[in-house]
Enzyme design. Structure first.
Site, PDB file in Angstrom:
ATOM      1  N   SER A 191       0.679  -1.179  -0.164  1.00  0.00           N
ATOM      2  CA  SER A 191      -0.060   0.095  -0.083  1.00  0.00           C
ATOM      3  C   SER A 191       1.055   1.290  -0.060  1.00  0.00           C
ATOM      4  O   SER A 191       1.796   1.385  -0.791  1.00  0.00           O
ATOM      5  CB  SER A 191      -0.893  -0.001   1.262  1.00  0.00           C
ATOM      6  OG  SER A 191      -1.940   1.062   0.892  1.00  0.00           O
ATOM      7  N   ASP A 297      -8.191  -5.664  -6.086  1.00  0.00           N
ATOM      8  CA  ASP A 297      -7.975  -4.442  -5.285  1.00  0.00           C
ATOM      9  C   ASP A 297      -8.710  -3.140  -5.557  1.00  0.00           C
ATOM     10  O   ASP A 297      -8.807  -2.654  -6.678  1.00  0.00           O
ATOM     11  CB  ASP A 297      -6.575  -4.186  -5.192  1.00  0.00           C
ATOM     12  CG  ASP A 297      -6.094  -3.051  -4.146  1.00  0.00           C
ATOM     13  OD1 ASP A 297      -6.961  -2.567  -3.422  1.00  0.00           O
ATOM     14  OD2 ASP A 297      -4.840  -3.146  -3.729  1.00  0.00           O
ATOM     15  N   HIS A 327      -6.967  -6.047  -1.473  1.00  0.00           N
ATOM     16  CA  HIS A 327      -5.820  -5.513  -0.990  1.00  0.00           C
ATOM     17  C   HIS A 327      -5.169  -6.308   0.028  1.00  0.00           C
ATOM     18  O   HIS A 327      -5.313  -6.121   1.315  1.00  0.00           O
ATOM     19  CB  HIS A 327      -6.419  -3.942  -0.524  1.00  0.00           C
ATOM     20  CG  HIS A 327      -5.153  -3.061  -0.056  1.00  0.00           C
ATOM     21  ND1 HIS A 327      -4.546  -2.604  -1.343  1.00  0.00           N
ATOM     22  CD2 HIS A 327      -4.699  -2.499   1.028  1.00  0.00           C
ATOM     23  CE1 HIS A 327      -3.463  -1.672  -0.724  1.00  0.00           C
ATOM     24  NE2 HIS A 327      -3.711  -1.564   0.351  1.00  0.00           N
TER      25      HIS A 327
END
Length: 607
Positions: A191, A297, A327
């Protein structure tokens, strides 16, 4: 494919008889095939250095970032570095168990989140966890992937290579050097962490040998905007407040003002976003890239890895893993294979071991839950197929295929900002007031959509502003990862497995996971959004003249999906996708000119 390296580029540790012997880079050939757990984790050196980034905070103070280090005590030079630079170490934490850094009463680091330290330090690596500016123990400001955050990690790489100054305290004058470091750094992270790895690689900094971005952003514009449409997931200024420390909250109003002003609700691509667009600087990347992303995601949209991958210079050695999760870190969906692969990757690019990892398949894609397919490179699609929309006898419904409709053929719908794609894809053979639906016939053989699809839509709007959204749908029964549920395709079990060595306050044992699946009869495999007022470019939104035709071209999410024989590929066009984007401020009626509308799909196989 990448050229195989056979010569050592760094000092390597050779396991020989009574321990580890450090040999010079000139020694050849390298007898190691992999690093082994030779060193004591319990006795590892744990320390912090505050590195001067060369920048000043709004209050005039020099920005120093805290880098917590764990390294083998037995080795005093030539140690390779695994770095994870993050804003989350004191707030949301890292990993499936939201681990945070911890310290003893003297401020010495105790817990290093994730398994990298537990597994790699005994194998002769150091692990360096950097607090981005304005977070945890670093001063300065959170600037959402901007100059300060990139400098946070880049300056530590410079320090590890003797080019920047490190201090023993946050504000003192006593300095500390990194004589133990080989200067070879690999950045990794999921991320925001992986995003910083992308950004630092785009500076071309010497010493950064590889990056492993997981679910990472390549352009912050594409995190908050989609071809002028505004995502409903938050704002840059709001995100600063999630991670900033107390001094950042007190001193960084001017930075937040810049973020707010640079992210107007018009959806324009501004100078603020341009600074945070690493794709435009991808030509500077020298480090190898091991990219990892979940194809479902919906936080960091997959366009981020697709455009980054395509922009990398052809000289960059690369590998990609694509899962069917959301994610999620690969440690939580393919743990054993991930750790083994990452081990080989770092051994090759940071230690110089000629283990052949660069000659292994360059692409690994999850085709269905826990079923993986390797390819020599990615994407495997070598051509683009253009598909057209032909109406049937039912209004707003038709065929998706190679045949273009007659000139002037139109179809209409009205924006309903209370619904979105998961409503649009239902009942694809029936008229809907809020969308258009076009499908192929039942496929006679499987097809694979691999890459980034693009759609061109020509439409008129009844009002001065309008959104246009498009989704690709696999119509047919399947068992998929339940990416829309908590866990985004995984479920966390009660058992634990251990990856490396533990010490008091830092366990190497993590909760196991398994695939969370669900049965469906239709599944969105790619989506894209746009604001029709950006038909002439992203820099400025223009008002629409009702009744005037406008043409806009925009990307759908990068994907890799195999659609089985007997299924149908569908394209659904709507306006405000309520699950993801904000409405344009009205509910316009859109009339689409089908003869001037087309979809380009990177396709393996034929329809």
């Amino acid at each position: 494919m990448a050229i195989r390296r056979s010569a050592l580029t760094l000092a390597v540790a050779i396991v020989a008889g009574f321990g580890a012997l450090v040999v010079p880079a000139s020694a050849a050939p390298n007898p190691l095939q992999r690093t082994e757990p030779t060193y004591s984790y319990a006795n590892a050196i744990r320390e912090t250095v505050w590195v001067d980034t060369g920048l000043s905070a709004p209050n005039g103070a020099r920005v120093r970032v805290a880098a917590d280090i764990i390294r083998p005590s037995e080795v005093t030079s030539g140690v390779p570095v695994i770095m994870d630079a993050s804003p989350y170490y004191a707030t949301l934490g890292r990993g499936n168990e939201s681990q945070k850094k911890t310290y003893d009463s003297a401020g010495k680091p105790i817990q290093f989140p994730l398994h990298y330290d537990n597994y790699f330090v005994p194998r002769g690596y150091s692990v360096v966890l950097v607090d981005l500016s304005g977070t945890a123990r670093s001063n300065g400001c959170v600037d959402i992937g901007g100059r300060s955050e990139i400098a946070s990690a880049k300056s530590v790489i410079d320090w590890l290579n003797g080019r920047a100054t490190g201090y023993t305290t946050a504000t003192g004058t006593a300095t500390k050097t990194a004589g133990w470091s080989s200067g070879a750094v690999g950045m990794i992270g999921k991320s925001w962490d992986g995003t910083i790895a992308n950004g630092v690689a785009a500076t071309g900094v010497d010493g950064l040998k590889t990056i492993v971005p997981i679910g990472a952003i390549s352009s912050w514009y594409d995190y908050y905007r989609a071809s002028g449409a505004t995502f409903t997931s938050g704002s840059p200024t709001g995100l600063t407040q999630v991670v900033e420390n107390a001094q950042g909250a007190a001193n960084c109003a001017s930075v937040k003002s810049t973020l707010t002003n640079g992210s107007p609700s018009t959806g324009d691509y501004t100078a603020m976003y341009r600074e945070r667009d690493y794709v435009q600087s991808a030509s500077r990347v020298k480090a190898s890239v091991f990219a990892v992303h979940g194809l479902n995601d919906l936080n960091v949209k997959t366009i981020n890895f697709g455009q980054w991958w395509n922009a990398l210079p052809p000289t960059v050695e690369r590998k990609i893993w694509l899962s069917q999760t959301g994610h999620v870190d690969p440690f939580d969906y393919r743990r054993q294979v991930w750790v083994d692969t990452l081990h080989k990757w770092f051994d090759h690019y940071l230690v110089g071991i000629d283990n052949g990892v660069e000659d292994e398949p360059g692409s690994t894609v999850e085709q269905s839950p826990d079923v993986w397919e390797d390819d020599s490179s990615w994407p495997p699609a070598k051509s683009t197929t253009t598909l057209r929309l032909t109406p049937s006898g039912t209004a707003g419904v038709g065929t998706l295929g190679a045949t273009a409709p007659p000139s002037g053929t139109t179809a209409a719908f009205t924006d309903n900002p209370k619904i979105g794609e998961y409503d649009w894809i239902n009942n694809p053979t029936a008229t809907s007031a809020s969308r258009l639906a076009y499908r192929t016939g039942a496929l006679s053989s499987p097809i694979r959509i691999s890459g980034t699809s693009q759609i061109t839509v020509t439409a008129t709007s009844s009002s001065s502003a309008a959104r246009v959204s498009a989704v690709l749908v696999d119509y047919g029964p399947a068992t998929i990862r339940n990416y829309r549920a908590t866990g985004e395709g995984i479920r966390t079990l009660s058992t634990r497995s251990c990856w490396g060595e533990s010490a008091t306050g830092d366990s190497a044992c993590y909760l196991d996971t398994a695939a969370n699946t669900t049965s469906v009869t239709q599944n969105v495999i790619a989506r894209g959004w746009s604001d029709l007022g950006h038909y002439a470019g992203l820099e400025t939104r223009r008002n629409l003249s009702p009744g005037t035709q406008y043409t806009i071209t925009f990307n759908l999410a990068t994907t890799d999906q195999t659609i089985p024989a007997g299924h149908r590929l569908g394209l659904v066009i709507g306006s405000t996708d309520s699950s993801y984007i904000a409405a344009a401020g009205s509910s316009p009626r859109l009339v689409v000119d089908l003869s001037k509308t087309s979809l380009r799909v990177p396709l393996v196989g034929s329809i």
